[in-house]
Motif scaffolding. Structure first.
Motif, PDB file in Angstrom:
ATOM      1  N   SER A  15      32.562  36.888  53.648  1.00 41.11           N
ATOM      2  CA  SER A  15      31.328  37.566  53.219  1.00 41.11           C
ATOM      3  C   SER A  15      31.654  38.868  52.498  1.00 41.11           C
ATOM      4  CB  SER A  15      30.433  37.858  54.420  1.00 41.11           C
ATOM      5  OG  SER A  15      30.064  36.666  55.050  1.00 41.11           O
ATOM      6  N   LEU A  16      32.596  39.632  53.065  1.00 37.56           N
ATOM      7  CA  LEU A  16      33.003  40.883  52.419  1.00 37.56           C
ATOM      8  C   LEU A  16      33.584  40.606  51.033  1.00 37.56           C
ATOM      9  CD1 LEU A  16      33.482  43.948  52.525  1.00 37.56           C
ATOM     10  CD2 LEU A  16      35.712  43.449  53.565  1.00 37.56           C
ATOM     11  N   GLY A  17      34.420  39.583  50.946  1.00 35.43           N
ATOM     12  CA  GLY A  17      34.986  39.225  49.641  1.00 35.43           C
ATOM     13  C   GLY A  17      33.915  38.820  48.646  1.00 35.43           C
ATOM     14  N   GLY A  18      32.949  38.027  49.091  1.00 37.25           N
ATOM     15  CA  GLY A  18      31.860  37.636  48.204  1.00 37.25           C
ATOM     16  C   GLY A  18      31.032  38.822  47.746  1.00 37.25           C
ATOM     17  N   LEU A  19      30.757  39.748  48.672  1.00 37.84           N
ATOM     18  CA  LEU A  19      29.994  40.949  48.294  1.00 37.84           C
ATOM     19  C   LEU A  19      30.764  41.823  47.311  1.00 37.84           C
ATOM     20  CD1 LEU A  19      28.416  41.930  51.730  1.00 37.84           C
ATOM     21  CD2 LEU A  19      27.225  41.096  49.695  1.00 37.84           C
ATOM     22  N   LEU A  20      32.055  41.990  47.547  1.00 36.33           N
ATOM     23  CA  LEU A  20      32.857  42.803  46.629  1.00 36.33           C
ATOM     24  C   LEU A  20      32.943  42.159  45.243  1.00 36.33           C
ATOM     25  CD1 LEU A  20      35.732  43.934  49.007  1.00 36.33           C
ATOM     26  CD2 LEU A  20      33.995  45.390  47.967  1.00 36.33           C
ATOM     27  N   LEU A  21      33.098  40.850  45.197  1.00 43.16           N
ATOM     28  CA  LEU A  21      33.155  40.175  43.897  1.00 43.16           C
ATOM     29  C   LEU A  21      31.806  40.212  43.182  1.00 43.16           C
ATOM     30  CD1 LEU A  21      35.436  37.147  44.812  1.00 43.16           C
ATOM     31  CD2 LEU A  21      36.029  39.167  43.470  1.00 43.16           C
ATOM     32  N   ALA A  22      30.705  40.103  43.941  1.00 49.00           N
ATOM     33  CA  ALA A  22      29.373  40.212  43.330  1.00 49.00           C
ATOM     34  C   ALA A  22      29.149  41.624  42.797  1.00 49.00           C
ATOM     35  CB  ALA A  22      28.299  39.842  44.344  1.00 49.00           C
ATOM     36  N   ALA A  23      29.569  42.625  43.565  1.00 49.49           N
ATOM     37  CA  ALA A  23      29.441  44.014  43.107  1.00 49.49           C
ATOM     38  C   ALA A  23      30.293  44.252  41.867  1.00 49.49           C
ATOM     39  CB  ALA A  23      29.831  44.975  44.228  1.00 49.49           C
ATOM     40  N   GLU A  24      31.448  43.604  41.796  1.00 52.38           N
ATOM     41  CA  GLU A  24      32.305  43.730  40.614  1.00 52.38           C
ATOM     42  C   GLU A  24      31.616  43.146  39.383  1.00 52.38           C
ATOM     43  OE1 GLU A  24      35.043  44.369  37.833  1.00 52.38           O
ATOM     44  OE2 GLU A  24      35.027  45.258  39.828  1.00 52.38           O
ATOM     45  N   MET A  25      30.913  42.051  39.551  1.00 50.28           N
ATOM     46  CA  MET A  25      30.193  41.464  38.414  1.00 50.28           C
ATOM     47  C   MET A  25      29.092  42.391  37.930  1.00 50.28           C
ATOM     48  SD  MET A  25      30.032  37.349  39.046  1.00 50.28           S
ATOM     49  CE  MET A  25      28.716  37.447  40.192  1.00 50.28           C
ATOM     50  N   LEU A  26      28.488  43.157  38.820  1.00 48.11           N
ATOM     51  CA  LEU A  26      27.450  44.097  38.407  1.00 48.11           C
ATOM     52  C   LEU A  26      28.043  45.294  37.676  1.00 48.11           C
ATOM     53  CD1 LEU A  26      25.182  44.063  41.572  1.00 48.11           C
ATOM     54  CD2 LEU A  26      24.743  42.985  39.374  1.00 48.11           C
ATOM     55  N   GLY A  27      29.209  45.758  38.144  1.00 46.23           N
ATOM     56  CA  GLY A  27      29.828  46.934  37.539  1.00 46.23           C
ATOM     57  C   GLY A  27      30.771  46.576  36.408  1.00 46.23           C
ATOM     58  N   GLY A  28      31.652  45.643  36.652  1.00 39.61           N
ATOM     59  CA  GLY A  28      32.564  45.167  35.618  1.00 39.61           C
ATOM     60  C   GLY A  28      33.692  46.104  35.254  1.00 39.61           C
ATOM     61  N   ASN A  29      34.078  47.049  36.123  1.00 41.92           N
ATOM     62  CA  ASN A  29      35.166  47.966  35.804  1.00 41.92           C
ATOM     63  C   ASN A  29      36.506  47.519  36.357  1.00 41.92           C
ATOM     64  OD1 ASN A  29      33.575  49.758  34.394  1.00 41.92           O
ATOM     65  ND2 ASN A  29      32.962  50.828  36.246  1.00 41.92           N
ATOM     66  N   GLY A  30      36.526  46.527  37.219  1.00 44.16           N
ATOM     67  CA  GLY A  30      37.775  46.038  37.780  1.00 44.16           C
ATOM     68  C   GLY A  30      38.189  46.711  39.067  1.00 44.16           C
ATOM     69  N   TYR A  31      37.426  47.687  39.527  1.00 41.28           N
ATOM     70  CA  TYR A  31      37.809  48.418  40.735  1.00 41.28           C
ATOM     71  C   TYR A  31      37.680  47.571  41.999  1.00 41.28           C
ATOM     72  CZ  TYR A  31      37.473  52.472  37.689  1.00 41.28           C
ATOM     73  OH  TYR A  31      37.626  53.339  36.665  1.00 41.28           O
ATOM     74  N   LEU A  32      36.692  46.721  42.062  1.00 47.50           N
ATOM     75  CA  LEU A  32      36.432  45.951  43.269  1.00 47.50           C
ATOM     76  C   LEU A  32      37.014  44.546  43.233  1.00 47.50           C
ATOM     77  CD1 LEU A  32      32.697  46.976  43.754  1.00 47.50           C
ATOM     78  CD2 LEU A  32      34.704  47.953  44.845  1.00 47.50           C
ATOM     79  N   LEU A  33      37.500  44.128  42.075  1.00 43.14           N
ATOM     80  CA  LEU A  33      37.990  42.765  41.920  1.00 43.14           C
ATOM     81  C   LEU A  33      39.120  42.444  42.885  1.00 43.14           C
ATOM     82  CD1 LEU A  33      37.961  40.092  40.340  1.00 43.14           C
ATOM     83  CD2 LEU A  33      39.579  41.137  38.760  1.00 43.14           C
TER      84      LEU A  33
END
Length: 150
Positions: A15-33
Protein backbone atom coordinates in the motif's frame (compact mmCIF):
# COMPACT_ATOMS: atom_id res chain seq x y z
CA UNK A 1 -7.17 -2.53 10.91
CA UNK A 2 -3.94 -2.38 12.90
CA UNK A 3 -4.34 -6.06 13.73
CA UNK A 4 -4.63 -6.81 10.01
CA UNK A 5 -1.42 -4.88 9.29
CA UNK A 6 0.40 -6.67 12.07
CA UNK A 7 -0.74 -10.04 10.75
CA UNK A 8 -0.03 -9.14 7.10
CA UNK A 9 2.80 -6.54 7.00
CA UNK A 10 3.23 -7.01 3.27
CA UNK A 11 -0.09 -5.17 2.80
CA UNK A 12 1.42 -2.13 4.51
CA UNK A 13 4.46 -2.15 2.24
CA UNK A 14 2.47 -2.75 -0.94
CA UNK A 15 0.00 0.00 0.00
CA UNK A 16 2.82 2.39 0.87
CA UNK A 17 4.53 1.60 -2.42
CA UNK A 18 1.32 2.19 -4.35
CA UNK A 19 0.72 5.50 -2.59
CA UNK A 20 4.28 6.67 -3.22
CA UNK A 21 4.08 5.73 -6.90
CA UNK A 22 0.69 7.46 -7.25
CA UNK A 23 2.10 10.57 -5.58
CA UNK A 24 5.05 10.42 -7.99
CA UNK A 25 2.66 10.43 -10.94
CA UNK A 26 1.04 13.58 -9.57
CA UNK A 27 4.36 15.35 -9.01
CA UNK A 28 6.58 13.79 -11.64
CA UNK A 29 9.93 14.96 -10.19
CA UNK A 30 11.36 11.51 -9.51
CA UNK A 31 11.74 12.02 -5.77
CA UNK A 32 9.21 9.39 -4.72
CA UNK A 33 9.76 6.88 -7.51
CA UNK A 34 12.62 4.97 -5.94
CA UNK A 35 11.05 4.90 -2.49
CA UNK A 36 7.84 3.57 -4.04
CA UNK A 37 9.69 0.85 -5.93
CA UNK A 38 11.62 -0.07 -2.77
CA UNK A 39 8.38 -0.31 -0.78
CA UNK A 40 6.77 -2.59 -3.38
CA UNK A 41 9.85 -4.85 -3.50
CA UNK A 42 9.94 -4.91 0.33
CA UNK A 43 6.26 -5.86 0.38
CA UNK A 44 6.82 -8.70 -2.08
CA UNK A 45 9.81 -10.02 -0.12
CA UNK A 46 7.92 -9.82 3.19
CA UNK A 47 5.03 -11.67 1.58
CA UNK A 48 7.36 -14.48 0.46
CA UNK A 49 9.76 -14.51 3.45
CA UNK A 50 8.20 -13.00 6.59
CA UNK A 51 10.71 -11.30 8.90
CA UNK A 52 10.68 -8.75 11.74
CA UNK A 53 9.74 -5.07 11.41
CA UNK A 54 13.32 -4.00 12.11
CA UNK A 55 14.61 -6.00 9.16
CA UNK A 56 11.76 -4.77 6.99
CA UNK A 57 12.65 -1.15 7.72
CA UNK A 58 16.34 -1.81 7.10
CA UNK A 59 15.54 -3.58 3.82
CA UNK A 60 13.33 -0.70 2.71
CA UNK A 61 16.04 1.85 3.49
CA UNK A 62 18.72 -0.22 1.76
CA UNK A 63 16.59 -0.77 -1.35
CA UNK A 64 15.73 2.94 -1.54
CA UNK A 65 19.39 3.93 -1.36
CA UNK A 66 20.42 1.24 -3.84
CA UNK A 67 17.74 2.22 -6.36
CA UNK A 68 18.59 5.93 -6.07
CA UNK A 69 22.31 5.21 -6.47
CA UNK A 70 21.74 3.02 -9.53
CA UNK A 71 19.54 5.75 -11.05
CA UNK A 72 22.23 8.37 -10.35
CA UNK A 73 24.89 6.22 -12.05
CA UNK A 74 22.68 5.60 -15.11
CA UNK A 75 21.86 9.29 -15.40
CA UNK A 76 25.51 10.35 -15.04
CA UNK A 77 26.50 7.96 -17.85
CA UNK A 78 23.78 9.37 -20.10
CA UNK A 79 24.96 12.93 -19.48
CA UNK A 80 28.54 11.95 -20.41
CA UNK A 81 27.33 10.33 -23.63
CA UNK A 82 25.39 13.38 -24.83
CA UNK A 83 26.34 14.88 -28.14
CA UNK A 84 28.81 17.80 -27.93
CA UNK A 85 26.37 19.93 -29.96
CA UNK A 86 23.90 19.73 -27.07
CA UNK A 87 26.53 21.18 -24.73
CA UNK A 88 26.21 24.61 -26.42
CA UNK A 89 22.44 24.72 -26.04
CA UNK A 90 21.38 28.03 -24.45
CA UNK A 91 24.97 29.31 -24.60
CA UNK A 92 24.76 31.86 -27.36
CA UNK A 93 28.41 32.91 -27.11
CA UNK A 94 29.66 29.34 -27.54
CA UNK A 95 27.39 28.93 -30.57
CA UNK A 96 29.14 31.91 -32.23
CA UNK A 97 32.63 30.38 -32.14
CA UNK A 98 33.83 29.84 -35.71
CA UNK A 99 31.30 32.28 -37.21
CA UNK A 100 32.40 35.15 -39.48
CA UNK A 101 31.29 38.77 -39.05
CA UNK A 102 32.26 42.29 -40.10
CA UNK A 103 33.30 44.89 -37.52
CA UNK A 104 30.99 47.91 -37.38
CA UNK A 105 33.30 50.00 -35.18
CA UNK A 106 37.04 50.34 -34.77
CA UNK A 107 38.69 48.39 -31.96
CA UNK A 108 40.73 50.62 -29.66
CA UNK A 109 43.37 48.90 -27.51
CA UNK A 110 42.02 45.60 -28.88
CA UNK A 111 38.57 46.15 -27.35
CA UNK A 112 35.21 47.24 -28.69
CA UNK A 113 31.75 46.05 -29.68
CA UNK A 114 30.40 44.13 -32.63
CA UNK A 115 26.86 43.72 -33.91
CA UNK A 116 25.68 40.08 -34.09
CA UNK A 117 22.14 39.72 -35.38
CA UNK A 118 19.98 42.07 -33.34
CA UNK A 119 22.38 42.37 -30.40
CA UNK A 120 25.75 43.91 -29.64
CA UNK A 121 28.58 41.90 -28.10
CA UNK A 122 31.76 43.12 -26.41
CA UNK A 123 34.78 41.88 -28.36
CA UNK A 124 38.52 41.71 -27.82
CA UNK A 125 41.41 41.07 -30.19
CA UNK A 126 45.20 41.04 -30.04
CA UNK A 127 45.44 44.08 -32.34
CA UNK A 128 43.48 47.22 -33.07
CA UNK A 129 41.23 46.59 -36.06
CA UNK A 130 39.49 49.19 -38.22
CA UNK A 131 35.73 49.19 -38.87
CA UNK A 132 34.75 46.98 -41.82
CA UNK A 133 37.35 44.31 -41.06
CA UNK A 134 36.09 40.75 -41.62
CA UNK A 135 36.62 38.80 -38.39
CA UNK A 136 36.11 35.31 -37.00
CA UNK A 137 35.04 34.48 -33.45
CA UNK A 138 37.71 32.18 -31.96
CA UNK A 139 36.65 31.94 -28.30
CA UNK A 140 34.35 33.25 -25.61
CA UNK A 141 35.72 34.74 -22.40
CA UNK A 142 32.78 35.35 -20.07
CA UNK A 143 30.49 37.54 -22.17
CA UNK A 144 33.27 38.85 -24.40
CA UNK A 145 33.87 37.37 -27.84
CA UNK A 146 37.53 36.82 -28.69
CA UNK A 147 38.03 37.61 -32.40
CA UNK A 148 40.76 37.63 -35.01
CA UNK A 149 40.96 39.16 -38.48
CA UNK A 150 40.25 36.75 -41.35
Amino acid sequence: MIDSLLQHPHLLWLSLGGLLLAAEMLGGNGYLLWSGVAAVVTGLLVWLLPFSWEWQGALFALLTLLAAWLWWRWLARRVREQKPADAALNQRGVQLVGKHFTLDTTLVNGRGHMRVGDSTWPVSADDDLPAGTPVEVVAVEGITLRIKAR
